[in-house]
Design an enzyme around this catalytic site. Structure first.
Site, short mmCIF file in Angstrom:
data_model
loop_
_atom_site.label_atom_id
_atom_site.label_comp_id
_atom_site.label_asym_id
_atom_site.label_seq_id
_atom_site.Cartn_x
_atom_site.Cartn_y
_atom_site.Cartn_z
N ASP A 32 -10.77 3.55 5.67
CA ASP A 32 -11.49 2.27 5.55
C ASP A 32 -13.00 2.47 5.52
OD1 ASP A 32 -9.61 0.16 5.33
OD2 ASP A 32 -9.04 0.47 7.42
N GLN A 77 -3.58 -0.96 9.94
CA GLN A 77 -3.58 -2.28 9.31
C GLN A 77 -4.24 -3.31 10.21
OE1 GLN A 77 -2.61 -3.12 6.12
NE2 GLN A 77 -3.42 -5.15 6.58
N LYS A 92 0.84 -1.21 0.00
CA LYS A 92 0.00 0.00 0.00
C LYS A 92 0.87 1.25 0.00
CE LYS A 92 -3.84 -2.36 2.23
NZ LYS A 92 -4.31 -2.83 3.54
#
Ligand SMILES: NC(=O)c1ccc[n+]([C@@H]2O[C@H](COP(=O)([O-])OP(=O)(O)OC[C@H]3O[C@@H](n4cnc5c(N)ncnc54)[C@H](OP(=O)(O)O)[C@@H]3O)[C@@H](O)[C@H]2O)c1
Length: 291
Positions: free
Chosen positions: A126, A103, A59
């Site tokens: 998210d 994460q 990422k």
């Protein structure tokens, strides 16, 4: 020859969808940079899990290629909840940081939901903060949950009509089924569907999946969707997966490809679109913060 090779369904890979989304994100990042704003997506990793460290590296690399700054904090496996909260609060307070990714999973002694709730909702790339779920329910702008948004983008990319059609979702989990139902029922051209959600409380759920124009498997039960659950010619999106070690076990049995009209591949379907949505949320957060 196996059933799998006899399939006639059109495959719906996620990579071209992700590429199109990321190309658009790259343009938006470039525009912000022209205005003197450097979009920034911060990442937090707790512990030394190899797979999580690998995902973060991918990422970060992608963030760099798209033109994002990506400050990173790596906390040790024995970090306390207070340590984690402190890092989140630092990023919350940093006006240069527009998005923050924690994460998942984090070590078992830490509370992910509690950590998420201390994150500034506007930096929640998210799209899982309770306030963002509320925004989604009310149709207000804000970060969207990545996997549901990725599924909507995938259907739109392949010109699969959703408006006015019947979408049946197997699973009402907080990360997938529930927010997807809210998203696809919204009054927008790429949504606007008649959405039905089935789960363990609906014993005869195949009755519903068998009438679906679009069936989304979001249960996390390997092989739960078999050909006899699929309406011939319909669209099947396999989002639910479970892992046995590194082996991916999807909800949708591969033999469904012989019945469906279009179907996501066993690997590389919804996953790539989920990651692309993370970056779309991040650039949108930077745009919102810079007006
Ligand atoms: N591809 C991606 O990028 C991506 C991203 C996020 C999540 N996922 C996957 O999506 C799946 C769902 O995630 P989640 O967090 O929403 O999961 P979750 O909270 O565990 O929800 C699972 C849902 O499936 C239903 N279900 C389970 N077994 C069933 C059965 N035998 N019959 C009928 N319904 C059944 C459950 O029903 P009840 O509510 O009645 O218990 C529940 O609503 C997981 O496999 C996850 O790995 C994939």
């Amino acid at each position: 020859m196996s059933d799998v090779n006899e399939n006639t369904a059109r495959l719906l890979p996620g990579a071209p969808v992700a590429a199109a989304v990321l190309a658009e994100v790259g343009e938006r990042v470039a525009k912000l940079r022209e205005q003197g704003v450097v979009p920034s997506l911060a990442t937090i990793l707790v512990g030394d899990d190899d797979a999580s460290a690998g995902y973060i590296r991918i990422k970060q690399k992608q963030a760099g290629e798209l033109g994002f700054a990506s400050p990173h904090r790596h906390l040790p496996a024995d970090a306390t909840q207070a340590d984690l909260q402190r890092v989140i609060e630092e990023f919350n307070a940093d006006r240069q940081v527009h998005g923050v990714l924690i994460q998942y999973p984090i070590p078992g002694h830490l509370d992910y939901d509690a950590a998420l709730q201390t994150l500034d909702p506007d930096k929640d790339v998210d799209g899982m903060h309770p306030l963002n779920m509320g925004r989604l329910a009310l149709g207000l702008p804000g970060p969207l949950p990545c996997t549901p948004a990725g599924i909507e983008a995938l259907l739109a990319h392949y010109d699969i009509p959703v408006a006015g059609r019947e979408v049946v979702i197997l699973g009402r989990g907080a990360t997938l089924g529930r927010p997807l139902a809210m998203l696809l029922a919204q009054k927008r051209p790429t949504a606007n569907a008649a959405v039905t959600v089935v789960h363990t409380g609906v014993a005869d759920w195949p009755r519903y999946t068998l009438r679906a124009d679009i069936l989304v498997a979001a249960a996390g039960v390997p092989g739960i969707i078999q050909p006899e659950h699929v309406r011939p010619g319909s669209v099947v999106i396999g989002a639910g997966v479970r892992y046995a070690g590194r082996r991916l076990l999807p909800d949708v049995d591969e033999s469904c490809a012989a019945v469906a009209g279009a179907i996501t591949p066993r690997v590389g379907g919804v996953g790539p679109t989920t990651v692309a949505m993370l970056f779309r949320n991040a650039v949108a957060a930077a745009e919102r913060a810079s007006v």
